[in-house]
Write a protein that holds these residues in place. Structure first.
Motif, PDB file in Angstrom:
ATOM      1  N   UNK B 105      -5.702   3.256   4.938  1.00  0.00           N
ATOM      2  CA  UNK B 105      -5.703   4.710   4.752  1.00  0.00           C
ATOM      3  C   UNK B 105      -4.322   5.219   4.359  1.00  0.00           C
ATOM      4  N   UNK B 106      -4.285   6.436   3.889  1.00  0.00           N
ATOM      5  CA  UNK B 106      -3.013   7.069   3.533  1.00  0.00           C
ATOM      6  C   UNK B 106      -2.067   7.131   4.741  1.00  0.00           C
ATOM      7  N   UNK B 107      -0.816   6.771   4.497  1.00  0.00           N
ATOM      8  CA  UNK B 107       0.219   6.933   5.527  1.00  0.00           C
ATOM      9  C   UNK B 107       0.215   5.928   6.659  1.00  0.00           C
ATOM     10  N   UNK B 136      -0.295   6.221  -7.746  1.00  0.00           N
ATOM     11  CA  UNK B 136      -0.746   7.586  -7.449  1.00  0.00           C
ATOM     12  C   UNK B 136       0.289   8.425  -6.711  1.00  0.00           C
ATOM     13  N   UNK B 137       0.837   7.876  -5.658  1.00  0.00           N
ATOM     14  CA  UNK B 137       1.717   8.668  -4.792  1.00  0.00           C
ATOM     15  C   UNK B 137       3.089   8.888  -5.424  1.00  0.00           C
ATOM     16  N   UNK B 138       3.598  10.121  -5.368  1.00  0.00           N
ATOM     17  CA  UNK B 138       4.930  10.401  -5.910  1.00  0.00           C
ATOM     18  C   UNK B 138       5.994   9.494  -5.314  1.00  0.00           C
ATOM     19  N   UNK B 139       6.754   8.839  -6.176  1.00  0.00           N
ATOM     20  CA  UNK B 139       7.892   7.983  -5.793  1.00  0.00           C
ATOM     21  C   UNK B 139       7.496   6.768  -4.949  1.00  0.00           C
ATOM     22  N   UNK B 142       9.329   3.739  -6.381  1.00  0.00           N
ATOM     23  CA  UNK B 142      10.749   3.809  -6.001  1.00  0.00           C
ATOM     24  C   UNK B 142      10.927   3.407  -4.544  1.00  0.00           C
ATOM     25  N   UNK B 143       9.971   3.834  -3.705  1.00  0.00           N
ATOM     26  CA  UNK B 143      10.041   3.514  -2.274  1.00  0.00           C
ATOM     27  C   UNK B 143      10.032   2.001  -2.073  1.00  0.00           C
ATOM     28  N   UNK B 146      13.241   0.375  -3.420  1.00  0.00           N
ATOM     29  CA  UNK B 146      14.381   0.572  -2.518  1.00  0.00           C
ATOM     30  C   UNK B 146      14.278  -0.389  -1.336  1.00  0.00           C
ATOM     31  N   UNK B 147      13.076  -0.508  -0.771  1.00  0.00           N
ATOM     32  CA  UNK B 147      12.885  -1.405   0.375  1.00  0.00           C
ATOM     33  C   UNK B 147      13.100  -2.865  -0.010  1.00  0.00           C
ATOM     34  N   UNK B 189      -2.679   4.298  -0.640  1.00  0.00           N
ATOM     35  CA  UNK B 189      -3.531   4.668   0.479  1.00  0.00           C
ATOM     36  C   UNK B 189      -4.814   5.279  -0.094  1.00  0.00           C
ATOM     37  N   UNK B 191      -9.147   6.697   1.028  1.00  0.00           N
ATOM     38  CA  UNK B 191     -10.183   6.896   2.046  1.00  0.00           C
ATOM     39  C   UNK B 191     -11.267   5.846   1.875  1.00  0.00           C
ATOM     40  N   UNK B 192     -11.785   5.359   2.988  1.00  0.00           N
ATOM     41  CA  UNK B 192     -12.848   4.359   2.979  1.00  0.00           C
ATOM     42  C   UNK B 192     -14.140   4.919   2.383  1.00  0.00           C
TER      43      UNK B 192
END
Ligand code: GTP
Ligand code: GTP
Ligand code: MG
Ligand code: MG
Lengths: 277, 292
Positions: B105-107, B136-139, B142-143, B146-147, B189, B191-192
């Protein structure tokens, strides 16, 4: 499960299951049932339909906190966003700003999450999409310093509403809660009545832990409103019934998706209806 | 905690002779309450209590001088049994590059966990490659980039202008060319209940042939954990579970629900936001938390 059924133990157990599986705390369900039993006696309720209505109105009363709408004024109206990791704070800021822009307001974003990888980048993308400026420092900067600069800029630019994005943090981490308190203090020193709103963002898929989150965040930085996200999933978010009943904090909005339009004002009636669907 | 609550139940028995069915019922009610407060799913609790009852009416409790302790022991044993008796390692044998795909899921912590696993495997002497397949998710890309820098691990470079399946396909080829042995794919992320996005996961599985499909779940998840886990498992098939954000005060009952409905092993737990905050899962520590 309600029509034409007589009120027996089996029906009551099914009702308990419905509420508990909606994430309402067992202790809160117990309280709801005590009130329900009084209602049954007082109004001689004898069929399932009437019982359902009585139950709904008890829960409705718990979540419908009497509070005036958020004024989003006077300018600059400072809104501090808080919550644990990944609940939707940053996305919700974009959604709120989108609503305010459509009402002719002029928002500003302040990127006080200086810790998480690409958190500033994420807010910059939303700022670009909405044509909203973003006050930010470099990764690792002091979040309070960014907040301070954000307020400065807001005053200079005559902005209407300021959204201060903060890093996700577990309420059990003392140093992180201290950091949040400091952000609030710095904002307050700058504008006496600020932050005008401290919004706690809760994820509807969380269970009982959301109650701990609400209690602890409220203790650290008095929460003026709750936003419940990810209600477009299958979780009911029933824990807000417990939270509203105990802390009397108004639920202001619900998040129903990932796009900037996916935010709606909280409707106690629709929420309670959804619990039973 | 549960021990204290059960002791209180059985304290009333002192001097009344043998335990009765009613005493056991009171004890089971306390266990049920503890599990529901710990976010274990209502139906999972029901089945669990049935199993506990069968043992609780046996001689080990009925003839014990410390029935409260005996019931706690039975509950603890059954929890460990349900959570998966022993640690279950990542399946990494076979032709390289081996592919691991993270879904959820998201997050829930997929992007962070992808980098954590990359760092974990690098320390074990493997040569991981991170793949940012969230367009889909902004940046999001990049996230992960960076990691990956923080983890000292190579990362596939993309600008989110191609579909996730394409990213996966090209990245696996890159990994082969670079002689990297483990590809870790971070997905968006979702939804099921999102048919289109669950279809996208199936398409990615088809393209990438992952050896491990890890379902990343937030330890604070409530009653819906059963629903969510079952849907992901039925839609794409998971091989393991990662439970994140467990270092807070969430009781973690969602773990029991997810285990009960998928029967898949919990491989790792996320115990913080830093890249070294990943631990191999051991059931007894979580069992103690769920019991409160
Ligand atoms: N389905 C759904 N997803 C949401 C909703 N709100 C946010 N999300 C998604 O949840 C994920 C996390 O959102 P963020 O805004 O990054 O959450 P955050 O609280 O700022 O996260 P941290 O800053 O890392 O603590 C993203 O994938 C969002 O798109 C919602 O209402 N519904
Ligand atoms: N406290 C804590 N935070 C974690 C843990 N794992 C991840 N996080 C945090 O949770 C938030 C969400 O993590 P992400 O890795 O962005 O989650 P995600 O599943 O990739 O999110 P989407 O891509 O939007 O679906 C971030 O703030 C992370 O730092 C953990 O084990 N403990
Ligand atoms: Mg954020
Ligand atoms: Mg991600």
């Amino acid at each position: 499960i309600f029509r034409k059924r007589k009120i027996d133990d089996e029906l009551l157990e099914e009702l308990e299951e419905l509420l508990v599986t909606g994430d309402i705390s067992v202790s809160c369900v117990t309280e709801i049932f005590e009130r329900l039993k009084k209602e049954i006696k007082r109004n001689a309720i004898s069929d399932g339909d009437a019982l359902k209505e009585a139950l709904k109105s008890i829960i409705l009363e718990m979540v419908d906190i009497d509070a005036p709408p958020i004024p989003w004024a006077p300018s600059p109206y400072i809104c501090l966003m808080a919550g644990v990791n990944g609940v939707g704070k940053t996305t919700t800021i974009a959604k709120l700003a989108n609503i305010l822009k459509s009402q002719g307001k002029n928002p500003l974003f302040v990127a006080s999450d200086t810790f998480r990888a690409a958190a500033i980048d994420q807010l910059l993308v939303w700022g670009k999409r909405l044509n909203i400026p973003v006050i930010h420092h470099q990764q690792g900067a002091d979040p309070s310093a960014v907040a301070y600069d954000g307020i400065e800029a807001a005053i200079k630019r005559g902005v209407d509403v300021v959204f201060v994005d903060t890093a996700g943090r577990l309420h059990t981490k003392v140093n992180l809660m201290e950091e949040l308190k400091k952000i609030r203090r710095v904002i307050k020193k700058h504008i006496e009545d600020a932050p005008h709103e401290t919004l706690l963002v809760l994820d509807a898929t969380n269970g009982q832990n959301a109650l701990n989150q609400a209690r602890q965040f409220n203790e650290a930085t008095p929460i003026s409103g709750i936003i419940l996200t990810k209600l477009d999933g299958t979780a009911k978010g029933g824990i807000v019934v417990t939270i509203a009943n105990e802390l009397k904090i108004p639920i202001r909005y619900i998040g129903i998706g990932e796009k900037m339009d996916d935010l709606e004002p909280f409707s106690p009636k629709l929420f309670v209806d959804a619990l039973f669907s | 905690n549960l021990q204290k609550r059960l002791d209180a139940v059985f304290k009333r028995l002192k001097g009344y002779g043998r335990l009765t069915e009613e005493n056991i019922q009171d004890a089971l009610r306390e266990v049920r309450l503890a599990l529901l407060e710990a976010d274990v799913n209502y139906k999972v609790v029901k089945d669990f209590i049935k199993r506990i009852k069968e043992r609780a009416v046996g001689s080990e409790v009925m003839e014990s001088l410390t029935p409260g302790q005996q019931v706690v022991k039975i509950v603890h044993d059954e929890l460990i049994e349900l959570l998966g008796r022993s640690a279950s390692p990542l399946s990494l044998a076979g032709r390289t590059p081996v592919v691991i795909m993270l879904i959820g899921l998201q997050g829930s912590g997929k992007t962070t966990t992808s980098a954590k696993i990359a760092r974990f495997l690098k320390k074990k002497g493997r040569r991981p490659y991170l793949v940012p397949a969230d367009v889909a998710r902004p940046a999001a890309i990049k996230q992960l980039m960076a990691l990956s820098g923080q983890a000292g691990v190579d990362c596939y470079e993309t600008e989110a202008k191609e579909p996730p399946q394409e990213i996966a396909r090209k990245a696996i080829m890159q990994a082969s060319l670079k002689g990297l042995d483990t590809v870790i794919i971070d997905t968006a992320g979702r939804l099921h209940i999102d048919e289109a996005l669950m279809g996208e996961l199936r398409a990615m599985k088809e393209t990438a042939s992952p050896q491990e499909i890890l379902f990343v779940a937030d330890a604070m998840t409530g009653q819906d954990a059963v629903n969510i886990a079952r849907s992901f498992d039925e839609a794409v098939g998971i091989t393991g579970i990662v439970l994140t954000k467990i270092e807070g005060d969430a009781r973690g009952g969602a773990a029991l629900s997810i285990r009960a409905v998928t029967q898949k092993p919990i491989k790792f737990i996320g115990v913080g936001e830093k890249l070294n905050d990943l631990e191999v899962f051991y059931p007894d520590r979580l069992a103690n938390r769920i019991l409160g």
